[in-house]
Design a protein around this motif. Sequence first.
Motif, PDB file in Angstrom:
ATOM      1  N   ARG A   1     -15.399  -2.764   7.918  1.00 33.52           N
ATOM      2  CA  ARG A   1     -15.819  -1.405   7.528  1.00 33.52           C
ATOM      3  C   ARG A   1     -16.556  -0.716   8.667  1.00 33.52           C
TER       4      ARG A   1
ATOM      5  N   GLU B   1     -11.009   1.418   3.253  1.00 36.75           N
ATOM      6  CA  GLU B   1      -9.648   1.738   2.798  1.00 36.75           C
ATOM      7  C   GLU B   1      -8.652   1.835   3.957  1.00 36.75           C
TER       8      GLU B   1
ATOM      9  N   SER C   1       0.805  -1.225   0.000  1.00 33.76           N
ATOM     10  CA  SER C   1       0.000   0.000   0.000  1.00 33.76           C
ATOM     11  C   SER C   1       0.841   1.280   0.000  1.00 33.76           C
TER      12      SER C   1
ATOM     13  N   SER D   1      -5.180   9.493   3.314  1.00 32.80           N
ATOM     14  CA  SER D   1      -3.776   9.882   3.512  1.00 32.80           C
ATOM     15  C   SER D   1      -3.576  11.396   3.475  1.00 32.80           C
TER      16      SER D   1
ATOM     17  N   TYR E   1       3.984   5.951  -4.330  1.00 32.73           N
ATOM     18  CA  TYR E   1       4.031   4.688  -5.086  1.00 32.73           C
ATOM     19  C   TYR E   1       5.315   4.520  -5.875  1.00 32.73           C
TER      20      TYR E   1
HETATM   21  N1  LIG Z   1      -7.605   8.415  -1.200  1.00 34.14           N
HETATM   22  C1  LIG Z   1      -7.300   7.338  -0.291  1.00 34.14           C
HETATM   23  C2  LIG Z   1      -7.043   6.079  -1.057  1.00 34.14           C
HETATM   24  C3  LIG Z   1      -6.846   4.905  -0.127  1.00 34.14           C
HETATM   25  C4  LIG Z   1      -6.837   3.601  -0.871  1.00 34.14           C
HETATM   26  O1  LIG Z   1      -7.318   3.512  -2.021  1.00 34.14           O
HETATM   27  N2  LIG Z   1      -6.250   2.617  -0.235  1.00 34.14           N
HETATM   28  C5  LIG Z   1      -6.237   1.297  -0.819  1.00 34.14           C
HETATM   29  C6  LIG Z   1      -5.030   0.527  -0.351  1.00 34.14           C
HETATM   30  S1  LIG Z   1      -3.546   1.321  -0.894  1.00 34.14           S
HETATM   31  C7  LIG Z   1      -7.470   0.602  -0.378  1.00 34.14           C
HETATM   32  O2  LIG Z   1      -7.658   0.392   0.790  1.00 34.14           O
HETATM   33  N3  LIG Z   1      -8.327   0.259  -1.341  1.00 34.14           N
HETATM   34  C8  LIG Z   1      -9.532  -0.468  -1.080  1.00 34.14           C
HETATM   35  C9  LIG Z   1     -10.523  -0.327  -2.205  1.00 34.14           C
HETATM   36  O3  LIG Z   1     -10.280   0.434  -3.137  1.00 34.14           O
HETATM   37  O4  LIG Z   1     -11.524  -1.004  -2.106  1.00 34.14           O
HETATM   38  C10 LIG Z   1      -6.092   7.728   0.570  1.00 34.14           C
HETATM   39  O5  LIG Z   1      -5.284   8.509   0.084  1.00 34.14           O
HETATM   40  O6  LIG Z   1      -5.987   7.274   1.716  1.00 34.14           O
END
Ligand SMILES: N[C@@H](CCC(=O)N[C@@H](CS)C(=O)NCC(=O)O)C(=O)O
Length: 227
Positions: A59, A67, A24, A81, A179
């Motif tokens: 959740r 997330e 992540s 984040s 990333y």
């Molecule tokens: N905008 C969010 C994005 C967070 C995100 O997409 N995290 C991913 C893991 S890196 C996640 O948990 N995704 C789950 C999903 O999309 O269902 C942030 O910056 O925290």
Amino acid sequence: MGAFLRFFYTRSKQMYRLHCFCQSGNSYKVALALGCLGQPWTAVFVDFMNGVTRADEWRGEFNQMGEVPILEDGSLRLTQSGMILTYLARKHEQFGGRDDGEQREILRWLLFDNHKFSSYFVSYRFMKSFGQTAPDPAVMAWLKGRIDQAFSVVDRHLQSHRFILGEDPTIADFSMCGYLFFPEEESGLQIEQRFPNVRKWLERVRALPGWSDPYEILPGQRCAPRW
Ligand SMILES: N[C@@H](CCC(=O)N[C@@H](CS)C(=O)NCC(=O)O)C(=O)O
């Protein structure tokens, strides 16, 4: 317990807890900020790859958006984040911009990052490396076009900026590089070769005190790219 011991006991109890997993980059954004702020933290492993964040119970208890990252600061539980980085920068009075103008500029880049810069790259890398089925070439081609556009914008910007805002690093850098320290084979996009100003900027971020490799600081099992 003496006051001295109580101080350390309270401090250790309130160490930041970061819910995360090693693939992540969004979690890495927060881990990197904590490292550069010199703040100790402990990881709470989230078994994302096995679907934990899709469960209603998870959740309901942790994040309705399903997330990570999630940062716990004592009884406070924070998600997104960009919001977490803003919270940390304000709390520790570092990396958050020196005035209103810089804070607005940071927000502008955080939004661009969440919408376009990290976001399309995240989808592309996920499908290429961790998806259950082979990626659809048409979807990948579309995403690559969007990635190229967003990275060109940033590469051009970094021609005249050492960091995203200028001379000094801010949370905008921590967010946008989130990333880009993972192995290149996970995206196969050769970002550093194709965007030389991005490469030089990443070298500057890597040299910051407190920087660490994502796979060294985030918990979980590393897996080889699938496709
Ligand atoms: N905008 C969010 C994005 C967070 C995100 O997409 N995290 C991913 C893991 S890196 C996640 O948990 N995704 C789950 C999903 O999309 O269902 C942030 O910056 O925290």
